[in-house]
Write an enzyme that holds these catalytic residues in place. Sequence first.
Site, short mmCIF file in Angstrom:
data_model
loop_
_atom_site.label_atom_id
_atom_site.label_comp_id
_atom_site.label_asym_id
_atom_site.label_seq_id
_atom_site.Cartn_x
_atom_site.Cartn_y
_atom_site.Cartn_z
CG ASP A 11 -0.19 0.06 2.56
OD1 ASP A 11 0.98 -0.38 2.63
OD2 ASP A 11 -0.77 0.59 3.54
CG ASP A 16 4.08 0.11 1.65
OD1 ASP A 16 3.50 -0.97 1.77
OD2 ASP A 16 3.87 1.07 2.43
CG ASN A 40 0.72 3.61 4.13
OD1 ASN A 40 0.51 3.66 5.35
ND2 ASN A 40 1.69 2.89 3.61
CB THR A 123 4.72 -4.10 2.79
OG1 THR A 123 4.22 -3.64 1.53
CG2 THR A 123 5.89 -5.02 2.57
CG PHE A 164 -1.60 1.65 9.58
CD1 PHE A 164 -2.62 2.56 9.82
CD2 PHE A 164 -1.35 1.26 8.27
CE1 PHE A 164 -3.37 3.09 8.77
CE2 PHE A 164 -2.09 1.79 7.22
CZ PHE A 164 -3.10 2.71 7.47
CG ASN A 165 0.61 -2.79 7.57
OD1 ASN A 165 0.15 -1.76 7.06
ND2 ASN A 165 1.86 -3.17 7.39
CG HIS A 238 7.34 0.51 9.86
ND1 HIS A 238 7.48 0.29 11.22
CD2 HIS A 238 6.82 1.76 9.75
CE1 HIS A 238 7.05 1.36 11.89
NE2 HIS A 238 6.65 2.27 11.01
CG ASP A 239 6.06 -1.56 4.75
OD1 ASP A 239 5.67 -2.13 5.78
OD2 ASP A 239 5.38 -0.72 4.12
C1 BDR Z 1 3.00 0.02 8.59
O1 BDR Z 1 1.93 0.97 8.40
C2 BDR Z 1 2.12 1.71 7.23
O2 BDR Z 1 1.84 3.04 7.44
C3 BDR Z 1 3.54 1.46 6.79
O3 BDR Z 1 3.65 1.49 5.37
C4 BDR Z 1 3.86 0.10 7.35
O4 BDR Z 1 3.49 -0.92 6.47
C5 BDR Z 1 3.71 0.37 9.89
O5 BDR Z 1 2.84 0.28 10.95
CA CA Z 2 2.91 -0.44 4.17
#
Ligand code: BDR
Ligand code: CA
Length: 310
Positions: A11, A16, A40, A123, A164-165, A238-239
């Site tokens: 996303d 990502d 996102n 991701t 979040f994910n 993160h990703d």
């Molecule tokens: C995740 O949430 C998204 O905003 C980032 O792309 C990542 O995948 C981190 O919590």
């Molecule tokens: Ca992401």
Amino acid sequence: MEKRKIIIDCDPGHDDAVAIMMAGSYEGFEILGITVEAGNQTIEKTGHNTLNLVQYLGINCPVALGKGIPLKRKPMNCAEIHGKTGLDGFTFPELTIDFDKRDAVELLFDLLKANKKVTIVPTGPLTNIAKLLLEHPEVKKNISEIVLMGGSMGHGNVTPAAEFNIVCDPEAADIVFNSGIKVKMLGLDVTRKVLVLPEIIEKMQGISNKVSDLFVALMKFFNKTQKKIFGYDGGPLHDPATIVSLINEDVVKFQYMNVVIDVTGGPSYGRTNCDRFNYLHQKPNAWVATDINVEKYWEEIEKGLRRYSK
Ligand code: BDR
Ligand code: CA
């Protein structure tokens, strides 16, 4: 060397985007396709961003859109971090490529019918993958593992409990974690250790190719919003931890444990309840990232960006 067949479900999203950069740089991968989630930003925007990235990086694979609607809950997005477009900070050349005619689940299904030993790398939220598993459980046998960014053994980043994910579609995550497929979860416990501090951006700027330029522009924007929302001097990248863990197995350490996704809808909705110490004596169902070698991580990111100089 036999290439690892991967499908990315994403996303984009600044981090990502770096995950896709890393995947596109590595000759040990065969990228079968990229499927897109809302997360996102809206599905229209994350889709557009994915095409921009694929074209800019010269990746040759089909890109298919998901529906952008979580299984049960209302859609969320993260414009406060990723901006209006979902990938603010860089202007891409005009787009000349288009989406695959199939939607994300159809493309995933076709790719998994035609290929064995496929690694899926999500991701973003897990809606597309959960729908695939619900609609076409017979393809499970062709998935060797699901290596995802999401969740947390500790705190969340959207609520005290949830990342979040996962919180974008907890019911989908529940399906994926209980699918019986090998799941590797790279959560905030490790990704909050890899902060794109200004000195890292400066180092990558020195590489000076078109992809490091993209990295630098995106990370400068990402750091501004991360500072504003979380007070970080460098945003957690993160990703790409998913892709880096596949390129170099020494970077991330995993422990096999039981993970329960909170789908009860209360204050911990979307929490990944990770039983690291086996208190509840439940069957393990996921390999959870417990540590990351920060130095090696940045070395791999640098190597990935340098590969675009050739
Ligand atoms: C995740 O949430 C998204 O905003 C980032 O792309 C990542 O995948 C981190 O919590
Ligand atoms: Ca992401």
